[in-house]
Design an enzyme around this catalytic site. Sequence first.
Site, PDB file in Angstrom:
ATOM      1  N   LYS A 197      57.577  30.863  36.923  1.00 60.34           N
ATOM      2  CA  LYS A 197      57.472  31.849  35.944  1.00 60.34           C
ATOM      3  C   LYS A 197      57.562  33.200  36.476  1.00 60.34           C
ATOM      4  O   LYS A 197      56.448  33.521  37.065  1.00 60.34           O
ATOM      5  CB  LYS A 197      55.885  31.676  35.003  1.00 60.34           C
ATOM      6  CG  LYS A 197      55.877  32.553  33.881  1.00 60.34           C
ATOM      7  CD  LYS A 197      54.611  32.589  33.433  1.00 60.34           C
ATOM      8  CE  LYS A 197      54.096  34.009  34.080  1.00 60.34           C
ATOM      9  NZ  LYS A 197      54.676  35.297  33.796  1.00 60.34           N
ATOM     10  N   GLU A 272      49.573  35.858  47.727  1.00 60.90           N
ATOM     11  CA  GLU A 272      50.016  37.034  48.416  1.00 60.90           C
ATOM     12  C   GLU A 272      49.747  38.131  47.445  1.00 60.90           C
ATOM     13  O   GLU A 272      49.912  38.335  46.228  1.00 60.90           O
ATOM     14  CB  GLU A 272      51.238  36.990  48.355  1.00 60.90           C
ATOM     15  CG  GLU A 272      51.995  37.819  49.755  1.00 60.90           C
ATOM     16  CD  GLU A 272      51.203  37.376  50.862  1.00 60.90           C
ATOM     17  OE1 GLU A 272      50.570  38.541  51.496  1.00 60.90           O
ATOM     18  OE2 GLU A 272      51.304  36.806  51.578  1.00 60.90           O
ATOM     19  N   CYS A 306      53.659  45.968  47.834  1.00 61.15           N
ATOM     20  CA  CYS A 306      52.578  45.740  48.502  1.00 61.15           C
ATOM     21  C   CYS A 306      52.265  46.232  49.699  1.00 61.15           C
ATOM     22  O   CYS A 306      51.096  46.421  50.260  1.00 61.15           O
ATOM     23  CB  CYS A 306      52.282  44.153  48.164  1.00 61.15           C
ATOM     24  SG  CYS A 306      53.557  43.417  48.651  1.00 61.15           S
ATOM     25  N   GLU A 408      43.806  49.896  45.909  1.00 65.85           N
ATOM     26  CA  GLU A 408      45.611  49.806  45.706  1.00 65.85           C
ATOM     27  C   GLU A 408      45.824  50.577  44.414  1.00 65.85           C
ATOM     28  O   GLU A 408      45.306  50.086  43.247  1.00 65.85           O
ATOM     29  CB  GLU A 408      45.883  48.487  45.554  1.00 65.85           C
ATOM     30  CG  GLU A 408      47.408  48.355  45.764  1.00 65.85           C
ATOM     31  CD  GLU A 408      47.999  46.976  45.826  1.00 65.85           C
ATOM     32  OE1 GLU A 408      47.354  46.063  45.130  1.00 65.85           O
ATOM     33  OE2 GLU A 408      48.817  46.541  46.468  1.00 65.85           O
TER      34      GLU A 408
HETATM   35  P1  ADP Z   1      50.276  42.907  37.600  1.00 66.28           P
HETATM   36  O1  ADP Z   1      48.878  43.409  37.215  1.00 66.28           O
HETATM   37  O2  ADP Z   1      50.921  43.828  38.724  1.00 66.28           O
HETATM   38  O3  ADP Z   1      51.121  42.774  36.671  1.00 66.28           O
HETATM   39  P2  ADP Z   1      49.375  40.112  37.836  1.00 66.28           P
HETATM   40  O4  ADP Z   1      48.873  39.614  39.138  1.00 66.28           O
HETATM   41  O5  ADP Z   1      48.877  40.515  36.769  1.00 66.28           O
HETATM   42  O6  ADP Z   1      49.964  41.555  38.292  1.00 66.28           O
HETATM   43  O7  ADP Z   1      50.896  39.386  37.569  1.00 66.28           O
HETATM   44  C1  ADP Z   1      51.595  38.744  38.340  1.00 66.28           C
HETATM   45  C2  ADP Z   1      52.119  37.386  37.827  1.00 66.28           C
HETATM   46  O8  ADP Z   1      50.844  36.523  37.472  1.00 66.28           O
HETATM   47  C3  ADP Z   1      53.033  37.433  36.723  1.00 66.28           C
HETATM   48  O9  ADP Z   1      53.943  36.704  36.440  1.00 66.28           O
HETATM   49  C4  ADP Z   1      51.950  37.324  35.490  1.00 66.28           C
HETATM   50  O10 ADP Z   1      52.396  36.890  34.162  1.00 66.28           O
HETATM   51  C5  ADP Z   1      51.170  36.152  35.822  1.00 66.28           C
HETATM   52  N1  ADP Z   1      49.736  35.968  35.464  1.00 66.28           N
HETATM   53  C6  ADP Z   1      49.001  37.185  34.909  1.00 66.28           C
HETATM   54  N2  ADP Z   1      47.766  36.647  34.522  1.00 66.28           N
HETATM   55  C7  ADP Z   1      47.670  35.447  34.747  1.00 66.28           C
HETATM   56  C8  ADP Z   1      46.731  34.232  34.895  1.00 66.28           C
HETATM   57  N3  ADP Z   1      45.555  34.432  34.235  1.00 66.28           N
HETATM   58  N4  ADP Z   1      47.109  32.930  35.170  1.00 66.28           N
HETATM   59  C9  ADP Z   1      48.371  32.760  35.758  1.00 66.28           C
HETATM   60  N5  ADP Z   1      49.232  33.764  35.971  1.00 66.28           N
HETATM   61  C10 ADP Z   1      49.042  35.070  35.651  1.00 66.28           C
END
Ligand code: ADP
Length: 522
Positions: A197, A272, A306, A408
């Site tokens: 995803k 990561e 990052c 960050e």
């Molecule tokens: P950012 O805040 O930089 O967008 P995220 O950590 O929210 O970073 O997003 C990184 C990835 O994790 C994306 O693919 C996002 O859709 C996914 N993501 C966000 N929330 C969740 C969650 N609760 N469970 C699993 N994946 C998630």
Amino acid sequence: MAQAKKALNRKNGRRGERALRGAAKTYHNYIGGQWVASAGGEWFENANPANTRDIVGRFPLSTAEDVDAAVESARNAFDRWRRTPAPRRAEILFRLGEILIRNKERFSAEMTREMGKVLKETGGDVQEAIDCTFYTAGEGRRLHGFTTPAEMPDKFAMCVRQPVGLCGLITPWNFPMAIPSWKLIPALVCGNTVVIKPAEDTPLSTYNLVKACEEAGIPPGVVNLVTGYGEPAGASITNHPALRLISFTGSTETGRIVASACAERNAICSLEMGGKNVIIVMDDADVDLAVEGAVWGAFGTSGQRCTASSRLVVHKKVYKLFSKKLIERARGLKVGNGADPKTEMGPVINADAVHKIMGYIEIGEREDRATLACGGNRLTKGDYANGYFIEPTVFTDVAPDMRIAQEEIFGPVTAVIPTDSLEDAVEIANGVRYGLSAAIYTQDVNRAFHAMNEMYTGIFYVNSSTIGAEVHLPFGGTKATGNGHREAGTQVLDIFSEWKSIYVDYSGKLQRAQIDVVESAD
Ligand code: ADP
């Protein structure tokens, strides 16, 4: 769904809603070798952060039902794929590498359109996926295990790698093809099947990668693509009982949620996450070179790496000169649409990012322990009107414990911190919760080695910026950056395979380990 709508508005504003009714190209999930809409038939839009009127495409708004279907298809494909000899799996991956090379220009342009970074950098992103593919495919003829002496006579001991099983891969938007490739290619060469995803802001680049996998001849069901938001699509992956491993790159906050969910069901989890990386500039440094490194590290990808150089710890003897040159260079950077080859820094990813970054700039301005030396504004006029542009921003005279020097920011903001010795610089440099990347500029080999030894980070550079990892070296960090795993290099194989220790006793009798001690073999 509420979160999805919010995110749709977040990135596109009301114009996005209008364009949804227009002629944006439609893309599909890839499940069991078929390109399909989401089970619920809903979509979300992907807009260009340099101009949100430009809708890149619409993608399936996937739910748990779609993830279930993708996992089922990965399950059906697993036995055949794991039994395919690794060198044969690798041959397909080498074909994938060729396809990526042929399409590099188009993939880079499409990535700039959906993500914003300048064409040179998106070219680098695709190139990293190419490098990763060729390098890791080479493992198809290695995947080394080992043999070791057994403690009994007529007994043979060895260790081999076996695939983990079904893997869920959740990726971020800042390296929309490179990071998916870091996970996907080693997962495949090790014999796993996957559900991936991509981030909701950049699904197209992962779509391009998966489409290339199909063209290369990866069998149906081995790679499954599900697009959508963290909730519900990402969470459905994290929580799926059949996914034995979750590999995640993203924010520290989400990483914690993913790790907890994995712990709950005993799944393997590799994370990561964030960084608060540092360049130390000593008084004997080549100041011009250090400034170039700082500009590249702080403002490349608009500071959204990052490994971004968000702290610059500079010796007092060169502090004034360094700061003056840095500010001049930051002021002179051409900010704009990354598709224009003259642009040096593109937009940030979305409205949330603007909000967060501007919030940190305000925090920095409010405290009197730092000076806003240049930048600090959102650009909203003329060509900037429909995008998410922020000026390259430099704070000087920053106290190391300030929030802008600790947290960050993930934007084009850097903090210059004065120091009067190497020991003090190293202490400041290590004084954050993250441990991804660090660098030192010095002409003195002793100082370089001292810092190299003392910095508690996963990556270290001498006379080079904090960014620029190569695919054949392990990538990852200490402390809050990760959970002890390393991607890239051969070390990534330890994420995507499990060790199996094998004992072959050809003595023809019962030999009990630790009990039947053989003194000598006479
Ligand atoms: P950012 O805040 O930089 O967008 P995220 O950590 O929210 O970073 O997003 C990184 C990835 O994790 C994306 O693919 C996002 O859709 C996914 N993501 C966000 N929330 C969740 C969650 N609760 N469970 C699993 N994946 C998630």
